[in-house]
Design a protein around this motif. Structure first.
Motif, mmCIF file in Angstrom:
data_model
loop_
_atom_site.group_PDB
_atom_site.id
_atom_site.type_symbol
_atom_site.label_atom_id
_atom_site.label_comp_id
_atom_site.label_asym_id
_atom_site.label_seq_id
_atom_site.Cartn_x
_atom_site.Cartn_y
_atom_site.Cartn_z
ATOM 1 N N VAL A 92 -9.959 -2.716 4.509
ATOM 2 C CA VAL A 92 -8.813 -3.628 4.605
ATOM 3 C C VAL A 92 -7.552 -2.963 4.046
ATOM 4 O O VAL A 92 -6.477 -3.038 4.649
ATOM 5 N N LEU A 93 -7.666 -2.282 2.896
ATOM 6 C CA LEU A 93 -6.486 -1.663 2.290
ATOM 7 C C LEU A 93 -5.915 -0.559 3.169
ATOM 8 O O LEU A 93 -4.693 -0.418 3.293
ATOM 9 N N ILE A 94 -6.789 0.234 3.786
ATOM 10 C CA ILE A 94 -6.305 1.290 4.688
ATOM 11 C C ILE A 94 -5.500 0.675 5.824
ATOM 12 O O ILE A 94 -4.384 1.126 6.143
ATOM 13 N N MET A 95 -6.041 -0.367 6.433
ATOM 14 C CA MET A 95 -5.359 -1.008 7.561
ATOM 15 C C MET A 95 -4.049 -1.656 7.105
ATOM 16 O O MET A 95 -3.038 -1.605 7.813
ATOM 17 N N GLN A 96 -4.056 -2.262 5.904
ATOM 18 C CA GLN A 96 -2.830 -2.864 5.379
ATOM 19 C C GLN A 96 -1.764 -1.805 5.109
ATOM 20 O O GLN A 96 -0.578 -2.008 5.403
ATOM 21 N N SER A 97 -2.175 -0.659 4.551
ATOM 22 C CA SER A 97 -1.217 0.394 4.226
ATOM 23 C C SER A 97 -0.569 0.979 5.474
ATOM 24 O O SER A 97 0.577 1.421 5.440
#
Length: 550
Positions: free
Chosen positions: A483-488
């Protein structure tokens, strides 16, 4: 020349419910001064007359050994008082006169109990005493039984935040001149005049403001002789803030104005109260402050960047005291966090602090429990015990933090501490950071040396082990990393390397997240391919995250 070890008294607070309960609960703790602060022959004492003469730089240890002997205390020209004047003359029971009129007090910030129990003192000269930087005035004159009057008309109290018990139990005090007091930032006035049974007259001026006072309990208890300028007599049922103003025909109060004086509040000190959800704001002419968060608040707390068009620039004293919430998001308009603002506050998930802070007050995070904190404010602007007794999962100290002072993290618990300034001046004590599990910093840095000296686990920023797939750098690989990768990638302003969100991806996270590879299995930056590969790893479709993308 005699050199002696200095112990500068500061207050290591053991407060369980903010500064409102603190005056009689503080425990003095001695901190050893650095070599530069060691001083010599700063005082002299005349055994015959009982006169203690002050000169040069003065510290607590210089005067306390004479508290049972001194009858008179006189500061010579050139006397410089320290930042910590708490308890400085406390217990000088034989002193009848203290004259500090020639002392340089410009460095003084903390006056808690400075003259407490000077029970025989009949005269005190503070006519030139500089209080322009003083934050704490709790119990300054508590139990000064023999004083009949105190002229404090020259005091600049514009930075003072607490006056808890300032004149408490001054039994024989008959008059007070507070006509120059500016109390716009004072939040605590509990017991301020309590027990002053012979107090007849209190003079105040136009800067006496009480809109921000959140604890006024027992403010005038037992002030039986007190009479307002228009003749209003003391009423034992009226002992709180409602009568803490100038006595007028249509608005009874306990205070008076000097002849020719003014009581018209300047426009810049006037404020209105605005309630917005769980938060109460105090709105001034040019800015706003968070006055209080409802103790029963739950979930996510987002502090507004503006209220009624005015930027929110301060979190006031005790504002989040005892609050238990999921997250707090502070806008970058905030420049100041007041005394005990987050004391005993529990934040379970996310805390975003302003990047533009200019001050973190005394015990601002005392007993707080916070998952992570990124600090860029200068250490000179972080005050006494700001993070004492607190519990943190992660703290990041930016390059701007040049010095870690003694007592700043007193008795705190820190799981992971990152110090980005390789030359940060760290106070040399095993307890500087309380209990810290891991320190991260540059190889060969002062953080590295400190960790080695005291046997603390250290990771160098240059070679911290990569945990492939661990984008959020929490030590495990799971869907939150995906999720964090996609958000970044989707919202870099919020979740990218310089994102505004507290949980934005970090340098370590980027290294860990780059699991998909380019030509010759070389790192190729973080892309959606990395998120996809981590998902496949979690589903068992690939056995490792260190291979080339299939």
């Amino acid at each position: 020349m005699k050199i002696k070890k200095l112990t500068a008294l500061v207050m290591a607070f053991t407060v369980t419910c903010g500064v409102t309960q603190a005056v009689n609960n503080y425990s003095p703790v001695s901190f050893t001064a650095s070599a530069e602060e060691q001083i010599s022959e700063a005082v002299s004492f005349d055994e015959e007359t009982g006169t203690l003469t002050l000169r040069g730089d003065i510290y607590y240890s210089d005067v306390q050994e004479y508290k049972g002997k001194a009858k008179t205390v006189i500061a010579e020209e050139g006397t410089v008082l320290p930042e910590y004047c708490s308890e400085l003359f406390s217990g000088f029971k034989n002193a009848t006169k203290i004259d500090l009129s020639k002392a340089d007090a410009s460095k003084v910030k903390y006056m808690t109990h400075m003259f407490r129990s000077c029970s025989n003192m009949t005269s005190i000269d503070l006519s030139n005493f500089d209080t322009s930087n003083v934050v704490l005035m709790n119990g300054v004159f508590e139990s000064c039984d023999s004083l009949l009057s105190i002229d404090l008309s020259s005091f600049d109290t514009s930075k003072a935040e607490t006056m808890y018990g300032m004149f408490y139990m001054c039994y024989h005090l008959q008059s007070l001149d507070l006509s120059n007091f500016n109390t716009v930032n004072v939040s605590i006035m509990k017991d301020m005049f309590g027990g002053c049974s012979e107090l007849k007259t209190v003079y105040v001026g136009s800067k006496w403001v009480t809109d921000g006072v959140i604890d006024d309990s027992h403010m005038f208890e037992d002030c039986n002789a007190l009479t307002g300028g228009n003749g209003t007599k003391y009423d034992e049922k009226k002992i709180s803030i409602e009568y803490a103003h100038v006595d007028e025909a249509d608005n009874p109060g306990y205070f008076s104005v000097r002849e020719g004086g003014s009581y018209e509040t300047p426009a810049e000190l006037k404020s209105t109260i605005v309630k917005d959800g769980a938060l109460t704001y105090r709105v001034f002419e040019d800015h706003a402050e968070v006055l209080k968060c409802d103790e029963k608040a739950e979930g996510d707390i987002v502090i507004a960047d503006k209220v009624d068009g005015k930027p929110v620039t301060k979190i006031a004293v005790d504002a989040f005291l005892l609050c238990k919430v999921s997250s707090v998001v502070m806008p970058d308009t905030v420049k100041e966090i007041g005394t005990a603002a987050f004391s005993s506050c529990s934040i379970s998930e996310n805390f975003k602090i302003s990047k533009n802070l200019e001050r973190i007050g005394v015990e601002a995070f005392n007993w707080a429990s916070i998952p992570s904190l990124e600090l860029s404010v200068s250490s000179d602007d972080m005050e006494l015990a700001a993070f004492s007794n607190s519990n943190f999962e992660k703290i990041v100290l930016s390059d701007n933090v040049e010095k870690i002072k003694n007592g700043l993290f007193y008795n705190s618990a820190i799981r992971e501490l990152t110090i980005l300034n390789p030359d940060c001046d760290i106070y040399d004590s095993e307890k500087t950071f309380g209990s810290v599990h891991t320190i991260i910093g540059h190889r060969g840095s002062t953080a590295d040396a400190y960790a080695k000296k005291y046997g603390i686990l250290f990771y160098a920023l240059e070679d911290k082990p990569v945990v492939y797939g661990d984008a959020n750098d929490d030590g495990t690989v799971d869907m939150s990393d995906v999720v964090l990768i996609m958000q970044s990638l989707a919202n870099p302003n919020k979740y990218g390397i310089n994102g505004t969100d507290e949980n934005h991806i970090t340098d370590f996270g980027l290294k860990n997240a780059d699991v998909s590879r380019g030509e010759n299995n070389a790192p190729n930056g973080v892309t959606n391919d990395d998120a996809l590969l981590i998902q496949k790893y979690l589903l068992g479709q690939v056995s490792t995250l260190t291979v080339k993308m299939p």
